[in-house]
Design a protein around this motif. Structure first.
Motif, PDB file in Angstrom:
ATOM      1  N   PRO A 224       0.808  -1.225   0.000  1.00  0.00           N
ATOM      2  CA  PRO A 224       0.000   0.000   0.000  1.00  0.00           C
ATOM      3  C   PRO A 224       0.837   1.269   0.000  1.00  0.00           C
ATOM      4  CG  PRO A 224      -0.111  -1.093   2.139  1.00  0.00           C
ATOM      5  CD  PRO A 224       0.546  -2.048   1.207  1.00  0.00           C
ATOM      6  N   TYR A 225       1.983   1.260   0.689  1.00  0.00           N
ATOM      7  CA  TYR A 225       2.825   2.452   0.719  1.00  0.00           C
ATOM      8  C   TYR A 225       3.471   2.708  -0.643  1.00  0.00           C
ATOM      9  CZ  TYR A 225       2.213   2.086   5.774  1.00  0.00           C
ATOM     10  OH  TYR A 225       1.667   2.013   7.023  1.00  0.00           O
ATOM     11  N   ILE A 228       0.766   4.257  -2.816  1.00  0.00           N
ATOM     12  CA  ILE A 228       0.546   5.671  -2.494  1.00  0.00           C
ATOM     13  C   ILE A 228       1.667   6.515  -3.095  1.00  0.00           C
ATOM     14  CG2 ILE A 228       0.465   7.330  -0.584  1.00  0.00           C
ATOM     15  CD1 ILE A 228      -0.888   5.085   1.069  1.00  0.00           C
ATOM     16  N   ARG A 236      -5.894   9.184  -6.361  1.00  0.00           N
ATOM     17  CA  ARG A 236      -6.377   7.957  -5.727  1.00  0.00           C
ATOM     18  C   ARG A 236      -6.504   6.831  -6.759  1.00  0.00           C
ATOM     19  NH1 ARG A 236     -11.451   9.046  -2.095  1.00  0.00           N
ATOM     20  NH2 ARG A 236     -10.863   6.944  -1.385  1.00  0.00           N
ATOM     21  N   PHE A 272      -5.067  -0.314   6.731  1.00  0.00           N
ATOM     22  CA  PHE A 272      -5.712  -0.222   5.422  1.00  0.00           C
ATOM     23  C   PHE A 272      -6.831  -1.266   5.320  1.00  0.00           C
ATOM     24  CE2 PHE A 272      -1.462   1.491   4.676  1.00  0.00           C
ATOM     25  CZ  PHE A 272      -1.759   2.649   3.981  1.00  0.00           C
ATOM     26  N   SER A 275      -5.223  -3.884   1.738  1.00  0.00           N
ATOM     27  CA  SER A 275      -3.802  -3.570   1.546  1.00  0.00           C
ATOM     28  C   SER A 275      -3.388  -3.632   0.084  1.00  0.00           C
ATOM     29  CB  SER A 275      -2.937  -4.537   2.366  1.00  0.00           C
ATOM     30  OG  SER A 275      -3.147  -5.877   1.941  1.00  0.00           O
ATOM     31  N   ASP A 277      -5.330  -2.371  -2.297  1.00  0.00           N
ATOM     32  CA  ASP A 277      -5.903  -1.177  -2.907  1.00  0.00           C
ATOM     33  C   ASP A 277      -6.132  -0.144  -1.815  1.00  0.00           C
ATOM     34  OD1 ASP A 277      -7.077   0.779  -4.370  1.00  0.00           O
ATOM     35  OD2 ASP A 277      -8.822  -0.391  -5.019  1.00  0.00           O
ATOM     36  N   PRO A 278      -5.105   0.644  -1.504  1.00  0.00           N
ATOM     37  CA  PRO A 278      -5.224   1.595  -0.390  1.00  0.00           C
ATOM     38  C   PRO A 278      -6.169   2.752  -0.672  1.00  0.00           C
ATOM     39  CG  PRO A 278      -3.180   1.953  -1.570  1.00  0.00           C
ATOM     40  CD  PRO A 278      -3.799   0.716  -2.168  1.00  0.00           C
ATOM     41  N   ILE A 283      -7.471   8.249   2.926  1.00  0.00           N
ATOM     42  CA  ILE A 283      -6.260   7.963   3.690  1.00  0.00           C
ATOM     43  C   ILE A 283      -6.013   9.109   4.664  1.00  0.00           C
ATOM     44  CG2 ILE A 283      -3.775   7.562   3.541  1.00  0.00           C
ATOM     45  CD1 ILE A 283      -4.288   6.533   0.670  1.00  0.00           C
TER      46      ILE A 283
END
Length: 553
Positions: A224-225, A228, A236, A272, A275, A277-278, A283
């Motif tokens: 997820p990080y 992002i 998004r 999340f 995880s 698809d954050p 967020i």
């Protein structure tokens, strides 16, 4: 009758005197504060004091009636001028809480209708004789770390708090961590870390390779990080638009991302929902706490460098870049005449399977012009539109990848061509250099390994005859050189004359065969301006010319 007239006369005289005295009114009102005021914290954990509580006797003024005088109070040092509340009205109230036990100093103000004001101070002894108070307040501490748990420096922390009985609190701190103590219980607050500098930190064309692989489902990012970080335009979602935006930043077309900050920060406590698809939910990028009664709040943040999907950004001054192997780009050196054009090949001496590469070239725009970049045999059929730019005079930036798919190159085959036009006589090897400070020159093989790039100029074969080229730069306010291509080792004689025909310089020097520069130092030219004439003999070949010399201011 006489007595009545006397009284009326006296009143009229007093009124005339008062009007004269008050037109204009320059005398401030008189304030009479109590010297010391002792109070106790109430069972609510606070004590509210109003302006009249601090007065020994009512305020008075020579012109303004007592009921029209304005009074105000505030904690000493909390402001300047007459104390006003957020609505612009006189501030009538001060509040003390358990954190204020001890002696406090309060300002008592009075203002008349003419705007004259007086101020005096009152000592307030705040006590807790009923033992109402517990700990004074709570502590907030938060730090930011990378996904590798390295501290992140140079963060601006913004703390905004609201309390039902206290003024709003706004605190700004700079550094890797935020820390305040004795925040009053019941405080609602929001803590937001921001870092929006050094946008190219950790970013390279290899990040474009990884983002493209994710988009094509060849190799999903799976974290997820990382996803992002790949959402460069903060939409998004991850798409080719993110690749385009990030490449513009790499090429120097952007100096900052237009729709995102350099870093994003997420509370470590955030889980999340998905995880993989954050972006399914909003967020959080701040820490929000309401009506807090906990003594310690120590939530940390995870910092994500936008665009850096392989997490190699430098997070603080102690972080060092890794050493890597180096590969050369071979370039055939040449001596160009003024207005001569050439397709200059950049070749890799060994066969490679490339995922991508990037570099920045600096050159003197007074000596040559780079008109464009075209693909070599290795990239044949590839459009380079949007893969290079000229972010400033004398600077070319280049970033290429094949959407995550490797491309094979043959040993010695051209990878790129630079379309160059000489403005003055110029050596290629002395006109081009890598601008590593602008963009780190690097190449990525099919396994994802990164190599540093360097330029390697290959000497051309010996000249078929000796040639003398025009002096350059011309005009000049500094040193000048004359390029010479020698067929064999030769002695070169240079003579320079001023406009009167007087010789100002003579030098005789032996040079080996090949491309050479005969220098005319600035120290020799110093003090001479206007047209200078030179004559040069290399072996049996002679040439002459002139240089327009201008003096530096």
């Amino acid at each position: 009758m006489k007595k009545t007239f006397t009284i009326l006369s006296f009143c009229l005289l007093a009124a005339v005197q008062l009007r004269a005295q008050c037109n204009p009114d320059t005398e401030p009102p008189v304030v009479s504060p109590v010297g010391i005021l002792s109070v106790n914290i109430m069972p609510t954990g606070m004590i509210a004091l109003w302006a009249p509580d601090f007065m020994q006797s009512p305020a008075a003024d020579n012109c303004t009636p007592a009921n029209q005088l304005a009074t105000g109070v505030r904690i000493a040092g909390a402001g300047t001028g007459f104390p006003l509340d957020a609505d612009g009205n006189p501030q009538q109230l001060v509040i003390f809480i358990c954190c204020d036990l001890g002696t406090q100093l309060v300002e008592l103000w009075v203002r008349d209708l003419a705007g004259n004001s007086s101020v005096d101070t009152v000592y307030v002894i705040v006590q807790d004789n009923a033992s109402i108070c517990g700990p004074c307040g709570f502590e907030v501490r938060s730090c930011a770390y990378s996904v590798w748990n390295e501290p992140i420096d140079d963060i601006k922390w913004s703390f905004a708090g609201q309390h039902p009985a206290l003024p709003n609190v706004e605190i700004v701190q700079q550094g890797a961590c935020f820390d305040i103590q004795d925040a009053p219980y019941g405080l609602d607050f929001e803590l937001a870390p921001v870092r929006d500098n050094d946008p190219l930190n950790g970013i390279s064309t290899f990040d474009l390779v990884l983002i493209s692989k994710h988009i094509l489902a060849v190799e999903p990012l799976g974290n997820p990080y990382k996803m992002i970080a790949a959402d460069v335009n903060k939409s998004r979602a991850i798409s080719t638009f993110d690749v385009v935006e990030l490449r513009k930043l790499i090429l120097g077309i952007y100096t900052q991302l237009p729709h995102n900050t350099s870093w994003r920060f997420i509370p470590k406590t955030y889980a999340f929902p998905d995880s993989l698809d954050p972006f399914t939910s909003v967020i959080p990028e701040t820490l929000a706490v309401f009506s807090n009664n906990d003594p310690y709040i120590t939530t940390d943040f995870t910092g994500i460098k936008v665009g850096d999907v392989n997490f190699n950004a430098l997070t603080n001054a102690a972080t060092a870049a890794a050493d890597r192997s180096t590969l050369p780009f071979d370039i055939s050196d040449a001596l160009l005449r003024p207005d001569e054009t050439i397709r200059l090949a950049l070749c890799l001496p060994e066969a490679q399977e490339l995922l991508g590469f990037q570099f920045a070239l600096q050159f003197d725009p007074a000596l040559l012009e780079i008109m464009g970049v075209t693909p070599g045999a290795a990239l044949e059929g590839t459009s380079l539109e949007g893969h290079f730019g000229f972010p400033g005079p004398g600077l070319l930036t280049f970033s290429w990848d094949n959407a995550g798919l490797p491309v094979a190159t043959l040993a010695g085959a051209p990878v790129l061509y630079l379309e160059i036009r000489a403005i003055q006589a110029v050596h290629i090897s002395r006109a081009l250099a890598l601008a590593a400070a602008q963009l780190r020159p690097e190449l990525y093989d099919k396994g994802g390994a990164a190599f540093d790039l360097k330029l390697r100029f290959v000497a051309p074969p010996p000249a078929g005859s000796t040639e003398i080229y025009p002096a350059t730069p011309n005009p000049s306010g500094g040193p000048v050189h004359i390029p010479v291509s020698l067929e064999t080792t030769a002695t070169v004689l240079l003579e320079v004359y001023d406009w009167r025909g007087r010789q100002i310089w003579r030098q005789e020097q032996a040079f080996p065969a090949g491309l050479q520069r005969v220098e005319l130092p600035e120290a020799v030219l110093s003090g001479h301006s206007g047209l200078l004439y030179y004559r040069l003999r290399a072996g049996t070949v002679s040439g002459s010319g002139k240089v327009l010399r201008w003096s530096k201011p």
